[in-house]
Design a protein around this motif. Structure first.
Motif, PDB file in Angstrom:
ATOM      1  N   THR A  87       2.187  -1.408   4.144  1.00 44.72           N
ATOM      2  CA  THR A  87       2.100  -1.729   2.725  1.00 44.72           C
ATOM      3  C   THR A  87       3.106  -2.823   2.416  1.00 44.72           C
ATOM      4  N   PHE A  88       3.040  -3.361   1.204  1.00 45.04           N
ATOM      5  CA  PHE A  88       4.006  -4.356   0.735  1.00 45.04           C
ATOM      6  C   PHE A  88       5.342  -3.672   0.467  1.00 45.04           C
ATOM      7  N   VAL A  89       6.424  -4.406   0.641  1.00 46.64           N
ATOM      8  CA  VAL A  89       7.768  -3.848   0.532  1.00 46.64           C
ATOM      9  C   VAL A  89       8.038  -3.251  -0.850  1.00 46.64           C
ATOM     10  N   TRP A 112      -7.448   2.095   6.742  1.00 46.78           N
ATOM     11  CA  TRP A 112      -6.148   1.466   6.980  1.00 46.78           C
ATOM     12  C   TRP A 112      -5.032   2.102   6.143  1.00 46.78           C
ATOM     13  N   ASN A 113      -5.343   3.158   5.427  1.00 45.90           N
ATOM     14  CA  ASN A 113      -4.349   3.839   4.608  1.00 45.90           C
ATOM     15  C   ASN A 113      -3.708   4.984   5.380  1.00 45.90           C
ATOM     16  N   MET A 114      -2.842   5.728   4.717  1.00 46.23           N
ATOM     17  CA  MET A 114      -2.061   6.777   5.359  1.00 46.23           C
ATOM     18  C   MET A 114      -2.950   7.756   6.128  1.00 46.23           C
ATOM     19  N   LEU A 138       1.372   7.407  -2.217  1.00 46.64           N
ATOM     20  CA  LEU A 138       0.067   7.227  -1.588  1.00 46.64           C
ATOM     21  C   LEU A 138      -0.494   5.872  -2.025  1.00 46.64           C
ATOM     22  N   VAL A 139      -0.751   4.977  -1.076  1.00 48.76           N
ATOM     23  CA  VAL A 139      -1.176   3.601  -1.368  1.00 48.76           C
ATOM     24  C   VAL A 139      -2.662   3.417  -1.041  1.00 48.76           C
ATOM     25  N   PRO A 329       4.218  -4.047   9.036  1.00 51.31           N
ATOM     26  CA  PRO A 329       4.638  -2.663   8.788  1.00 51.31           C
ATOM     27  C   PRO A 329       6.116  -2.574   8.423  1.00 51.31           C
ATOM     28  N   LEU A 330       6.402  -1.692   7.474  1.00 53.54           N
ATOM     29  CA  LEU A 330       7.780  -1.583   6.986  1.00 53.54           C
ATOM     30  C   LEU A 330       8.720  -1.019   8.037  1.00 53.54           C
ATOM     31  N   HIS A 331       8.192  -0.191   8.944  1.00 51.99           N
ATOM     32  CA  HIS A 331       9.096   0.351   9.961  1.00 51.99           C
ATOM     33  C   HIS A 331       9.528  -0.724  10.959  1.00 51.99           C
TER      34      HIS A 331
END
Length: 381
Positions: A87-89, A112-114, A138-139, A329-331
């Motif tokens: 997701t976006f930051v 492509w979601n959670m 939840l995005v 990815p944020l990770h």
């Protein structure tokens, strides 16, 4: 071919009509240029009418809405908040604002979601460590509905409240309902590149009247009811202006046509590029879902090409066409290097192989053919 040979095709530019000027001119004529005013109230009512939400508070950004939404859910220092990595930051930054820690969860490969499986794994592991998550963000990525039935059932099972980040998903549906209305709190964005815009802005929706009132209170510097400026809580300057809300009112009159255009653009690409086997169009709508197709996204199939998304992006630039990688990815971001992560291979693979194509609702047939032609140049042997 030199880039200056053609006008630029942007990824997702604002698309204004004439409706917006009516509201903006009225605000100026009536001298309603301060944050409060009839356009602001009307815009909030328009969003409620369109989405079915009971209450709406228009704010300066979608990020502000996520921030205040997490406050409503009681997130504070030392808490953990479940969040998709893909997701976006702006989805995760407000977790840090509150001194909490994001717990990242991988995507599943269809929407492509959670991923529901990784979500359950994350919750059970955090509970084993004595760190039950305080909330779940939840995005709905790129306007695509997540697998809501499964995700909401898991959140309910473990009594974890849901903040629904529908920043990219205004106009999308799941099981007949508008996205943004499934969580305890829902969030929309009206940034300049979104399906409708207020130049910059966002909104928080909820069915909880007390929460809506608290959001307005916090968003206007938390001024206590007194004839002088008295404050007993930390507040924020987060309200949308009456002028920008006027743009939003005009845009809301056009939302259905904008969704229709975006969906038609996705369908056009899919039909007219079916002769390019390296291109895979995604994500895929769930059985009960309908996406606004905010952005048309593709991945490259390595069985058919060795070309990378970055090479495609640079090639499109030579044709003066803007494209963009999928969210990193944020990770994998330095900012979140210490955050827990569950899974990771799915969203990492999507980032490695993915690209967003121009998707503006004002694109012409000529624009679409330009993009398709440039893609064929680099992807067909």
């Amino acid at each position: 071919m030199l880039s200056q040979d053609y006008d630029r095709i942007f990824l997702s530019p604002p698309h204004l009509g004439r409706h917006e000027l009516n509201y903006v001119h009225k605000a100026i004529e009536d001298n309603w240029v301060a944050p409060a005013g009839p356009n602001l109230t009307g815009f909030e009512q328009d969003i409620c009418h369109y989405t079915g939400a009971a209450h709406c508070v228009a704010l300066a950004s979608g990020t502000a809405a996520i921030h205040l939404g997490l406050v409503l859910l009681g997130v504070g220092p030392g808490d953990e908040v479940l969040c998709p990595s893909f997701t976006f930051v702006a989805t995760a930054n407000p977790i840090l604002y509150l001194g909490a820690t994001p717990v990242f969860v991988d995507s599943e490969p269809t929407t492509w979601n959670m991923c529901p499986d990784r979500l359950r794994e994350a919750i059970e592991d955090r509970i084993r460590q004595g760190k039950k998550p305080k909330a779940l963000i939840l995005v709905h990525l790129y306007g695509m509905p997540a697998q809501l039935d499964q995700l909401l059932a898991i959140a309910e099972l473990y009594a974890i409240p849901v903040l629904e980040d529908a920043a990219e998903a205004l106009g999308s549906r799941y099981d007949g309902r508008r996205l943004g209305t499934f969580g305890a709190v829902g969030v929309f964005s009206f940034n300049g590149n979104k399906i409708i815009t207020t130049s910059g802005g966002g909104a928080l929706v909820t069915d909880n009247q007390e929460w809506a009132e608290k959001t307005r209170f916090l968003a206007t510097q938390a001024k206590d009811p007194a004839p002088y400026y008295q404050h007993s809580a930390v507040g924020y300057n987060y309200r949308l202006s009456n002028i920008l809300a006027g743009i939003g009112r005009g845009q809301m009159e056009l939302i259905d046509s904008r969704v229709k255009s975006r969906r038609e653009t996705y369908a056009w690409y899919q039909k007219n590029l079916r002769d390019v086997p390296a291109l895979q169009f995604g994500p895929t709508e769930p059985a009960l879902g309908s996406s606004n197709r905010w952005l048309t996204t593709v991945t490259l199939d390595p069985h058919y090409t060795t070309v990378t998304p970055e090479q495609v992006r640079q090639h499109l630039e030579t044709h003066n066409i803007e494209s963009r990688p999928l969210w990193k990815p944020l990770h994998q971001q330095p900012l979140f290097a210490q955050a827990p992560m569950y899974g990771g291979s799915v969203c990492a693979d999507l980032f490695t192989r993915g690209l967003c194509l121009p998707s503006g609702s004002a694109m012409t047939e000529t624009d679409l053919h330009r993009v398709a032609g440039a893609l064929r140049e680099i992807l067909l042997p």
